[in-house]
Each structure stands twice: as C-alpha cells, then as structure tokens.
Design a protein around this motif. Structure first.
Motif, PDB file in Angstrom:
ATOM      1  N   HIS A   1       0.865  -1.178   0.000  1.00 28.58           N
ATOM      2  CA  HIS A   1       0.000   0.000   0.000  1.00 28.58           C
ATOM      3  C   HIS A   1       0.902   1.229   0.000  1.00 28.58           C
ATOM      4  O   HIS A   1       1.718   1.415   0.914  1.00 28.58           O
TER       5      HIS A   1
ATOM      6  N   LEU B   1       0.989   5.367  -0.125  1.00 28.35           N
ATOM      7  CA  LEU B   1       0.296   6.640  -0.017  1.00 28.35           C
ATOM      8  C   LEU B   1       1.306   7.721  -0.386  1.00 28.35           C
ATOM      9  O   LEU B   1       2.392   7.785   0.201  1.00 28.35           O
TER      10      LEU B   1
ATOM     11  N   GLU C   1      -3.237   6.890  -3.815  1.00 30.28           N
ATOM     12  CA  GLU C   1      -3.041   5.602  -3.144  1.00 30.28           C
ATOM     13  C   GLU C   1      -2.849   4.538  -4.215  1.00 30.28           C
ATOM     14  O   GLU C   1      -3.579   4.504  -5.204  1.00 30.28           O
TER      15      GLU C   1
END
Length: 247
Positions: A203, A205, A219
């Motif tokens: 993930h 960001l 994202e």
C-alpha cells in the motif's frame, strides 16, 4: 621547525585527511589554534584548511564546539517503486490501463484534504493497471481541481498523468512524500484486483508537490507477489535518482 610546501593550507588538509583515513581522527579534529601551533602557520591558514575540508564534505564544523569528522552513512540501496509502464517493460509483459472512474468532487475526502492542505474542487481518478490483462496495481488519485481540471477531458488509458502535469499543465513535480506499508486486502479492494480477500499487498500513499504546493494525492494497492527489481551502486544515503511517479 619543519619546512612546509608552498601551499601550507593544502599540506594541512593532506595531513588531516591521512589522519582520518588512518583512524587517528575519528571524532573531533584539532582546533584552529592547535593546527596553527603544530604547523607553524597563522590561524587564518588553519581555518582555511578546515573550511575547505567542510566544503568537500569530509568534516562538519559546529559553531562553539569545533570541527568533527563527518560520519559516513552507507546505503545498500533504495526500494524504488517503478512506474507501471516501466515495471511492465522490466518484466517483459504487456501493459494496459483501465479507467474505472473519472469525475469531479466538490471537495476531497478528509484524509486527502489534510495531506494536500486543500479543500476545494477535486478530480478523482480511479485506474487499474494490468500486466498481460491481469490486474496488478489499483490507483486511487485525487488532484487539485483548480490546477488540474482539464484532466477530466484526457484519455487516461493512453497517457501518463505525470506527463500531463509536467508537459501540458506546466506543473513541475519537484518533491514527493510517500509511505509504503504491507497490508492485507479488504473485500472491496480484493475484488478490484481479482484476488481473494486477505491477500497481501503493498500500500503506497503518496503526495506530489510542485514547489511547495501539493498537486496530487494518490493511493496504490499493488499485488504482494510482484517483485521489484533494480540495479544500484552502494553509497551514502540520499534521495534516489528517480521516485517513480507512476503512469
């Protein structure tokens, strides 16, 4: 009294460098007064030698404390997430992009508003990046509507958002903040990537700036079985040459 060469400053520098290499100096170097007395030179000459060593990045001068050997900070490499298209080229697979959603919002979600320090009209672009037709990277991107509104009329399945910002909108991408974590996919995201719920994923960001202005917040969810490969030369820590803004 020893005889110094014509360039007394250079001679002092050479002696200090040799001392650092031989580990005679591992922390604090002799002061300007000590060097002047040792080599029979003026304090100005001693100071010049220390200033030149600082300019060359070998020492650090701390006001009121003295001159210290600059500690090396070795780096074995960087984890650089390549843009999707370049990653596909590395893996020798066919790259395609699907736009899942492209629309304007009156204002961004709270997390995005905080990261971008902006609460006005926002462009939402959700895209799916595929290798050989298989979904591998899910992108949820928000862009400032006042700066990037024309992106609503672009074909984001064939063009790079990075190139649009830089080349067409004249928004140089000068700085990136990002956080990379390992997570398990929830039901909604797993369905988009066509994998079972709970599958591991990267993930990312990321907030990208033009000078001091945040332009886009994105994202990425990347399937965890993908391998990222790179070639690098070990060296001192510092910003990598490219951060991979993504397609």
């Amino acid at each position: 009294m020893r005889t110094l060469p014509t360039s007394k400053c250079l001679y002092i520098k050479q002696q200090l460098i040799q001392g650092m290499r031989a580990k005679r100096f591992t922390d604090r170097l002799p002061s300007e007064n000590q060097l002047a007395a040792t080599f029979g030179v003026s304090r100005m000459t001693a100071r010049k030698a220390l200033v030149e060593l600082e300019t060359e990045g070998l020492v650090e001068r701390i006001r009121g404390r003295g001159t210290y050997v600059k500690k090396s900070d070795p780096a074995m490499g960087y984890f650089i997430v390549q843009p999707s298209r370049r990653h596909a080229e590395t893996l020798e697979v066919t790259y395609t992009t699907r736009v899942l959603e492209l629309r304007s919002l009156e204002k961004p979600p709270p997390m995005v508003a905080k990261r971008m320090a902006y609460n006005g009209m926002t462009i939402l672009a959700r895209r799916l990046h595929c290798f050989d037709g298989q979904p591998v990277r899910y992108e949820i991107r928000h862009l400032r509507g006042d700066l990037c509104g024309s992106i609503l009329f672009e074909d984001l399945e064939t063009v790079s958002i990075h190139e649009l910002l830089v080349d067409r909108l004249d928004l140089p991408l000068t700085r990136v903040w990002q956080r990379i974590t390992a997570e398990t996919l929830d039901a909604q995201t797993a369905a988009v990537l066509a994998v079972p719920v709970g599958r591991p994923a990267f993930h990312i960001l990321r907030t990208t700036y033009t000078h001091d202005t945040p332009v886009t917040c994105v994202e990425y969810f990347i399937r965890g079985e993908l391998a990222f490969e790179d070639t690098f030369a070990p060296g001192r820590t510092g910003p990598p040459p490219g951060l991979g803004f993504g397609h």
